[in-house]
Design an enzyme around this catalytic site. Structure first.
Site, PDB file in Angstrom:
ATOM      1  N   SER A 129       0.826  -1.215   0.000  1.00  0.00           N
ATOM      2  CA  SER A 129       0.000   0.000   0.000  1.00  0.00           C
ATOM      3  C   SER A 129       0.848   1.248   0.000  1.00  0.00           C
ATOM      4  O   SER A 129       0.453   2.263  -0.559  1.00  0.00           O
ATOM      5  CB  SER A 129      -0.864   0.052   1.266  1.00  0.00           C
ATOM      6  OG  SER A 129      -1.718  -1.033   1.329  1.00  0.00           O
ATOM      7  N   HIS A 159      -1.564  -3.224  -7.224  1.00  0.00           N
ATOM      8  CA  HIS A 159      -2.206  -2.833  -5.969  1.00  0.00           C
ATOM      9  C   HIS A 159      -3.720  -3.001  -6.030  1.00  0.00           C
ATOM     10  O   HIS A 159      -4.404  -2.320  -6.786  1.00  0.00           O
ATOM     11  CB  HIS A 159      -1.842  -1.364  -5.664  1.00  0.00           C
ATOM     12  CG  HIS A 159      -2.383  -0.877  -4.375  1.00  0.00           C
ATOM     13  ND1 HIS A 159      -3.132   0.252  -4.270  1.00  0.00           N
ATOM     14  CD2 HIS A 159      -2.295  -1.387  -3.126  1.00  0.00           C
ATOM     15  CE1 HIS A 159      -3.486   0.431  -3.007  1.00  0.00           C
ATOM     16  NE2 HIS A 159      -2.991  -0.548  -2.302  1.00  0.00           N
ATOM     17  N   GLU A 179      -4.423  -1.159  -9.427  1.00  0.00           N
ATOM     18  CA  GLU A 179      -3.451  -0.204  -9.976  1.00  0.00           C
ATOM     19  C   GLU A 179      -2.170  -0.969 -10.302  1.00  0.00           C
ATOM     20  O   GLU A 179      -1.656  -1.705  -9.460  1.00  0.00           O
ATOM     21  CB  GLU A 179      -3.129   0.883  -8.947  1.00  0.00           C
ATOM     22  CG  GLU A 179      -4.310   1.760  -8.589  1.00  0.00           C
ATOM     23  CD  GLU A 179      -4.031   2.669  -7.405  1.00  0.00           C
ATOM     24  OE1 GLU A 179      -4.361   3.857  -7.476  1.00  0.00           O
ATOM     25  OE2 GLU A 179      -3.482   2.196  -6.383  1.00  0.00           O
ATOM     26  N   ASN A 223      -4.155   5.416  -2.604  1.00  0.00           N
ATOM     27  CA  ASN A 223      -3.699   5.542  -1.223  1.00  0.00           C
ATOM     28  C   ASN A 223      -3.057   6.891  -0.943  1.00  0.00           C
ATOM     29  O   ASN A 223      -3.113   7.396   0.174  1.00  0.00           O
ATOM     30  CB  ASN A 223      -2.742   4.410  -0.862  1.00  0.00           C
ATOM     31  CG  ASN A 223      -3.513   3.140  -0.549  1.00  0.00           C
ATOM     32  OD1 ASN A 223      -4.586   2.924  -1.109  1.00  0.00           O
ATOM     33  ND2 ASN A 223      -2.993   2.320   0.322  1.00  0.00           N
TER      34      ASN A 223
END
Ligand code: NAD
Length: 313
Positions: free
Chosen positions: A123, A143, A155, A194
């Site tokens: 992350s 991700h 992602e 994030n």
């Protein structure tokens, strides 16, 4: 290798993310080796996969008949080296601790075939600097979002040495298993989502610490505003509707003027009201643009009320 030829993958870490990720691969007909440190964790992962599938059956997106074959495609083990044999793609989803990631990638590199793509679900870590692999060309960021069997996006981001072939393969594999993908031009820690989430974390925690608003009030405020707008206009297009001239004044007022906004304002591109802002509205009038946006907002308000989304889960 082409993503359509992938038969077996490895997922290391069977926690919140790993078990859901394994389920998605298995649902797409791909065999999965799911590895964790002990049998107890793996048993819990299997239970969570079954619970997740049960919800999908109740919802109608998986049939009862499909469940056993999906579960049958997931093999759990504590033996990473044994499970690394014959996989085309290995995804690391272990704890967010640099030394653990480092160890896992060294072991993956030593035990996977030379052309196996090695991906990280980190992350926040700069994985391309944290881990040490002899061949960084096959290292890629992939991700996912929780819960992985429901949230559509993955992602994908290359490190400085990742090959285009590895990026295309990872992108293709994620799409093959039903994911929406977003391929970044370059990896930045936190990827896109994030980074944005992290930006709102501090004000939220500060308000909670100071007792400025209750947890329920903060969530209610977000759900009744951003929660309605974000699915329709995202975070960037929002500026075009606020009006870039106003955004400019606000940003200047808080000492955060930014050339991305200022340059457009100087050129008279103020957003939806001038037909061009950060987006280009292709000659449509402001009335047309607002009409389209507002009908979508109205549907969103209706839908969220209907499913009682304003109540806490
Ligand atoms: N939770 C989220 O919402 C989320 C979303 C996207 C990405 N991520 C990332 O995914 C990764 C995993 O997060 P999580 O929420 O699933 O964590 P988690 O704590 O639920 O699971 C991590 C798992 O890794 C296992 N593990 C630890 N050391 C190991 C080792 N040496 N070998 C094999 N397994 C090992 C643990 O036993 C645990 O089961 C992290 O990098 C995290 O940042 C998490």
């Amino acid at each position: 290798m082409d993503a359509k030829d992938v038969k077996r993958v490895l997922v290391v870490g069977a926690g919140t993310m790993g078990n859901g990720i394994a389920q998605v691969f298995a649902r797409a007909g791909i065999e999965v080796g799911l590895v964790d440190v002990n049998e107890e964790t793996l048993d819990r992962a299997k239970e969570r996969i079954e619970t997740g599938l049960k919800t999908l059956v109740e919802y109608g997106s998986v049939t009862e008949k499909e469940v056993a074959p999906i579960l049958g495609r997931i093999e759990t083990s504590t033996d990473l080296e044994a499970m690394a044999k014959g996989v085309d793609f290995a995804l690391e989803a272990v704890v967010e601790v640099p030394d653990v990631k480092k160890e896992i990638f060294s072991r993956l590199e030593a035990s996977c075939a030379e052309d196996t793509v090695l991906a990280s679900n980190t992350s926040s870590l700069d994985i391309f600097n944290v881990v040490e692999v002899k061949n960084p060309k096959r290292l890629v960021g992939a991700h996912w979002f929780a819960p992985p069997h429901i949230i559509p996006l993955v992602e994908v981001a290359p490190g400085p040495e990742t090959t285009q072939e590895v990026v295309d393969f990872t992108d293709g594999l994620m799409r093959r298993i039903g994911k929406e993908t977003l391929v970044m031009k370059e990896f930045v820690p936190g990827f896109i989502v994030n980074r944005l989430q992290n930006a709102i974390a501090m004000p939220v925690l500060e308000m909670l610490a100071q007792g400025s608003a209750s947890p329920e009030d903060i969530d209610r405020a977000v759900k009744l505003t951003l929660g309605i707008r974000l699915p329709i206009v995202g975070v960037v297009q929002t500026y075009d509707f606020t009006g870039l001239d106003l955004v400019h004044d606000i940003m200047k007022g808080i000492g955060m003027a930014h050339p991305v906004i200022d340059e457009r304002v100087e050129n008279g591109h103020l957003g939806a009201k001038t037909g061009k802002g950060i987006y280009d509205y292709g000659g449509r009038s402001e009335a047309e643009i607002l009409n389209k946006r507002d009908k979508l907002y109205l549907q969103m308000v209706d839908h969220l009320s209907k499913i009682k989304a304003l109540e806490p889960v």
